[in-house]
Design an enzyme around this catalytic site. Structure first.
Site, short mmCIF file in Angstrom:
data_model
loop_
_atom_site.label_atom_id
_atom_site.label_comp_id
_atom_site.label_asym_id
_atom_site.label_seq_id
_atom_site.Cartn_x
_atom_site.Cartn_y
_atom_site.Cartn_z
N SER A 23 0.84 -1.19 0.00
CA SER A 23 0.00 0.00 0.00
C SER A 23 0.88 1.25 0.00
O SER A 23 1.79 1.36 -0.82
CB SER A 23 -0.94 -0.06 1.21
OG SER A 23 -1.95 0.89 1.12
N ASP A 59 -8.63 -6.59 -4.63
CA ASP A 59 -8.27 -5.28 -4.08
C ASP A 59 -8.88 -4.20 -4.97
O ASP A 59 -8.52 -4.07 -6.13
CB ASP A 59 -6.73 -5.15 -4.04
CG ASP A 59 -6.27 -3.87 -3.38
OD1 ASP A 59 -7.10 -2.99 -3.11
OD2 ASP A 59 -5.04 -3.76 -3.14
N HIS A 115 -7.93 -5.31 -0.20
CA HIS A 115 -6.63 -4.63 -0.03
C HIS A 115 -5.84 -5.19 1.16
O HIS A 115 -4.62 -5.28 1.11
CB HIS A 115 -6.91 -3.15 0.16
CG HIS A 115 -5.68 -2.30 0.22
ND1 HIS A 115 -4.78 -2.22 -0.82
CD2 HIS A 115 -5.19 -1.48 1.20
CE1 HIS A 115 -3.80 -1.39 -0.48
NE2 HIS A 115 -4.01 -0.94 0.73
#
Lengths: 211, 380
Positions: free
Chosen positions: B157, B322, B355
Site C-alpha cells: 500500500s 483489491d 486490499h
C-alpha cells in the site's frame, strides 16, 4: 539444467536465437528455457505465465516473469520491443490464435511458434478410426482438453499467408524426437511438433494488434 | 500469556530511537531542524552491510513490524507472518529495519512531539510530509547503519509507494524494490475516500482545528468514522458478505438505529480500537501524503520517464479483489518498468480478502516472496 535436458523443440529454437537478444517467452512454464537462454546466449527478457506454481518456479530460477492471461492480449508491450517472441505449444489453447499471432509480430522482430501438428499420421490414423486423437503430445481426452484450436501444418501455412506473415524457417520434431530443420519430406505427415520462425512481411510496426 | 514465543518469531524486540540534527528540508518548504526516527531492527547486519531490508509501513502502520514487546502481548508486530527466521523475509539471512515514518504517532517526530522552543506539541502545525520526505529521512537512517545499499526496500500500500519512490530517488541504494498492493498515484476515487475521512475528523467538535491536546480532548468520533470508512475500502464486498452477511445481532430487526447488523458491530469495534492507538493529526497527514504521491509528476506526468533512472530489480504484487489499489494500478507500474527494460516480475494473487490481503499469510503470496528473497544475493 544443461542443453541436453531441453525439449528437442527448445534446442531447435535456441539455435535460431542470436546472442544478447531480447526474448519474450509466452507461456514460459517454470522458466527453464529462458534461464538456459540467459546462461548460454546472454539473452535478456521476460516470461509470461498464468500459473502461480510456475511463477514461483521462475522466481526461484531468477527469471523475470509477468503474470498474465495471453487470451487478454499483450497490450502492455510496445511494438518492436523484443527481438524474439517465443510461444511453444500454447497457440492451440488460445481463444483467438490469429489475433495473438498478430500481437506476437507487433511486439517482436520475429516470432517463434510451435504447436502439436494435427496432421501427423498418428492423429490421422485415429481420425480414420473414428476417434479424436490422443497422443503423447495431446494426452487429453476431448472433454477435458485445454487445446481448443488444433491445426495442421498446412492449416498454419494458410493462416500465415492470409495475415501477411512470412515463414522464415520451419522445422519439425518427428515421432523419434528428431529435430529436423530445412526441407523435409512430407512434413505435415511426419511432424509431431511443428516449429515456425515467422515475421510480419512489413515488420513489427505494420502488424496490427487484436481488436 | 504464552509460556514462550513461537520458534519462527524474531522474539522480544525493543524500539530504538535515532536522533538526527542535520536539518531536513521538506517538499512543502518547511525545514525540520532536528527529528527522531523510531525504528525496530531484526536479524544481524553482515560485515559487508549488504543484507539490509527496509520495511516501509502503510497508512496506519508503525515500526513494530515483527516480534513482541512483552511476553503477554496479545499480538505480534503487524507483518510478523512475513518477517522472522525461516519466513519469507528470513531474518537468518537478512537484517530488517522497520522505521516509523516522520509525522507518525509511533515514536518518530510528528504532531504528538513537543515542538522545540515552544513547550507545546506540534499538533496541526506539524508540516505535511510526503513520500519523498520519508525516503530522504530513511536514507539518513541507512547512513547511520553504514548501509550503502538496501538488499531490498519493501512495502504494501503506502509502503509500496515508498519502495517505488526509493528506487527512483536513490537508484544506487536499492538493489530490489518490492511493491505490493500499491499504485503509481491515487485515483480520484481514492482521494475522495480520503477527503471523507478527513472531514469526519475535522468536523468533530473535539478537533479544535487540531489543537485538541491543549483542550484535553480527542476527536474520537471523527477518527472512528475515518477508520470505519477506511476499513470498508480495505475489504472486498465478497469477504464482507462471507464474514458478516446480513446477520442480525439479536436475530430480528429492531426498527431502530442501534447496532443491528453484524457488520455495524464490526465497523464500530474497528473504529473504537483504532482511536486508542492512533492520533488524528497523524491520520490527516498520512492521507495527504497518499493524495500527493505522484512520482511521475516531476517528469511531465510520464511514469516511464520517472522510472528510467531506476536500476533496482522489481517484484510487483497485487491482489485480485483489491479495489482500493486494484491489480490494474499495479500493472501501470509494471508497464512503465517494461518500457524501461528493467528487471521486473509481477504476480496478481487470487484472494477475496481485498486490499488487506497484503498483510495476510496467503500461501501463494508468501511462496512468491520467499522465492524472490531466496534469489537476492548477499555476502556470506
Amino acid at each position: 539444467m544443461n542443453a541436453a535436458a531441453l525439449r528437442p523443440e527448445h534446442r531447435l529454437i535456441a539455435e535460431w536465437i542470436d546472442k544478447g537478444s531480447r526474448v519474450l517467452d509466452l507461456g514460459c512454464g517454470d522458466g527453464s528455457f529462458l534461464s538456459e537462454l540467459e546462461r548460454t546466449k546472454g539473452v535478456t527478457g521476460y516470461g509470461i505465465e498464468i500459473d502461480p506454481n510456475n511463477i514461483v518456479a521462475c522466481l526461484e530460477r531468477g527469471v523475470n516473469v509477468i503474470h498474465a492471461n495471453l487470451d487478454e492480449g499483450l497490450g502492455d508491450f510496445d511494438a518492436g520491443s523484443f527481438d524474439y517472441v517465443v510461444m511453444t505449444q500454447t497457440v492451440q489453447a488460445m481463444r483467438f490464435p490469429h489475433q495473438l499471432l498478430d500481437d506476437i509480430l507487433r511486439i517482436g522482430r520475429e516470432g517463434i511458434v510451435t504447436f502439436p501438428n494435427m496432421g501427423h499420421w498418428k492423429c490421422r490414423l485415429q481420425f480414420a478410426l473414428g476417434r479424436m486423437p490422443v497422443t503423447r503430445h495431446l494426452p487429453n481426452t476431448w472433454y477435458d482438453t485445454p487445446n481448443i484450436h488444433m491445426c495442421t501444418i498446412d492449416d498454419f501455412d494458410d493462416l500465415c499467408a492470409s495475415r501477411g506473415i512470412t515463414v522464415i524457417e520451419r522445422a519439425i520434431v518427428d515421432s523419434q524426437h528428431r529435430a529436423l530443420i530445412g526441407m523435409q519430406l512430407l512434413p505435415n505427415l511426419r511432424a509431431e511438433i511443428a516449429v515456425y520462425r515467422i515475421r510480419h512481411r512489413e515488420g513489427p510496426q505494420a502488424a496490427s494488434s487484436p481488436s | 500469556m504464552p509460556e514462550s514465543l513461537p520458534a519462527d518469531s524474531v522474539g522480544l524486540v525493543e524500539p530504538r530511537i535515532a536522533h538526527f540534527t542535520t536539518p531536513l528540508a521538506l517538499d512543502c518548504g518547511a525545514i525540520l531542524d532536528a527529528y527522531d526516527i523510531c525504528y525496530e531492527a531484526y536479524g544481524t547486519l553482515n560485515s559487508a552491510r549488504d543484507n539490509a531490508v527496509l520495511i516501509c509501513h502503510a497508512l496506519s502502520g508503525d515500526h513494530h513490524a515483527a516480534g513482541y514487546h512483552a511476553l503477554d502481548d496479545a499480538k505480534p508486530g503487524w507483518w510478523d507472518n512475513c518477517i522472522g527466521p525461516g519466513k519469507p523475509v528470513d531474518t537468518n539471512r537478512f537484517f530488517v529495519v522497520s522505521p516509523n515514518n516522520l509525522g507518525g504517532c509511533g515514536g518518530s517526530t510528528g504532531p504528538l512531539s513537543v515542538r522545540p522552543g515552544t513547550g507545546k506539541r506540534y499538533g496541526p502545525d506539524f508540516p505535511i510530509v510526503t513520500v519523498r520526505d520519508w525516503v530522504e529521512s530513511q536514507a539518513r537512517l541507512a547512513d547511520e547503519f553504514g548501509i550503502e545499499s538496501w538488499a531490498a526496500v519493501m512495502g504494501g500500500s503506502l509502503g509500496g509507494m515508498q519502495a517505488l519512490q526509493w528506487a527512483i530517488d536513490y537508484p544506487a541504494r536499492v538493489r530490489h524494490a518490492i511493491v505490493i498492493a500499491a499504485a503509481p498515484r491515487l485515483s480520484t476515487q481514492n482521494i475522495a475516500f480520503n477527503e471523507v475521512a478527513r472531514q469526519a475528523i475535522r468536523s468533530d467538535t473535539n478537533f479544535h482545528d487540531g489543537h485538541y491536546y491543549e483542550h484535553d480532548t480527542v476527536p474520537e468520533h471523527g477518527l472512528k468514522l475515518a477508520r470505519m470508512i477506511g476499513h470498508i475500502t480495505y475489504l472486498s464486498d465478497d469477504v464482507l458478505h462471507t464474514r458478516f452477511g446480513r446477520e442480525l445481532r439479536s436475530g430480528k430487526i429492531a426498527f431502530g438505529f442501534g447496532v443491528e447488523f453484524e457488520i455495524e458491530s464490526y465497523l464500530r469495534h474497528q473504529g473504537e480500537s483504532f482511536v486508542g492507538r492512533f492520533d488524528a493529526n497523524t491520520y490527516l497527514l498520512m492521507t495527504k501524503s497518499l493524495d500527493y504521491f505522484d512520482p511521475a509528476q516531476r517528469f511531465d506526468g510520464n511514469l516511464t520517464t520517472a522510472m528510467e533512472r531506476c536500476s533496482a530489480r522489481f517484484l510487483v504484487v497485487s491482489f485480485s479483489s483489491d479495489w482500493r489499489f486494484s491489480p490494474a494500478r499495479s500493472r501501470e507500474i509494471v508497464r512503465a518498468l517494461l518500457d524501461c527494460d528493467l528487471d521486473v516480475s509481477y504476480l496478481d494473487i487470487e484472494s477475496d480478502l481485498g486490499h488487506d490481503s497484503f498483510l495476510l499469510p496467503i500461501p501463494d503470496y508468501h511462496r512468491v516472496l520467499k522465492a524472490y528473497f531466496g534469489r537476492i544475493e548477499v555476502a556470506g
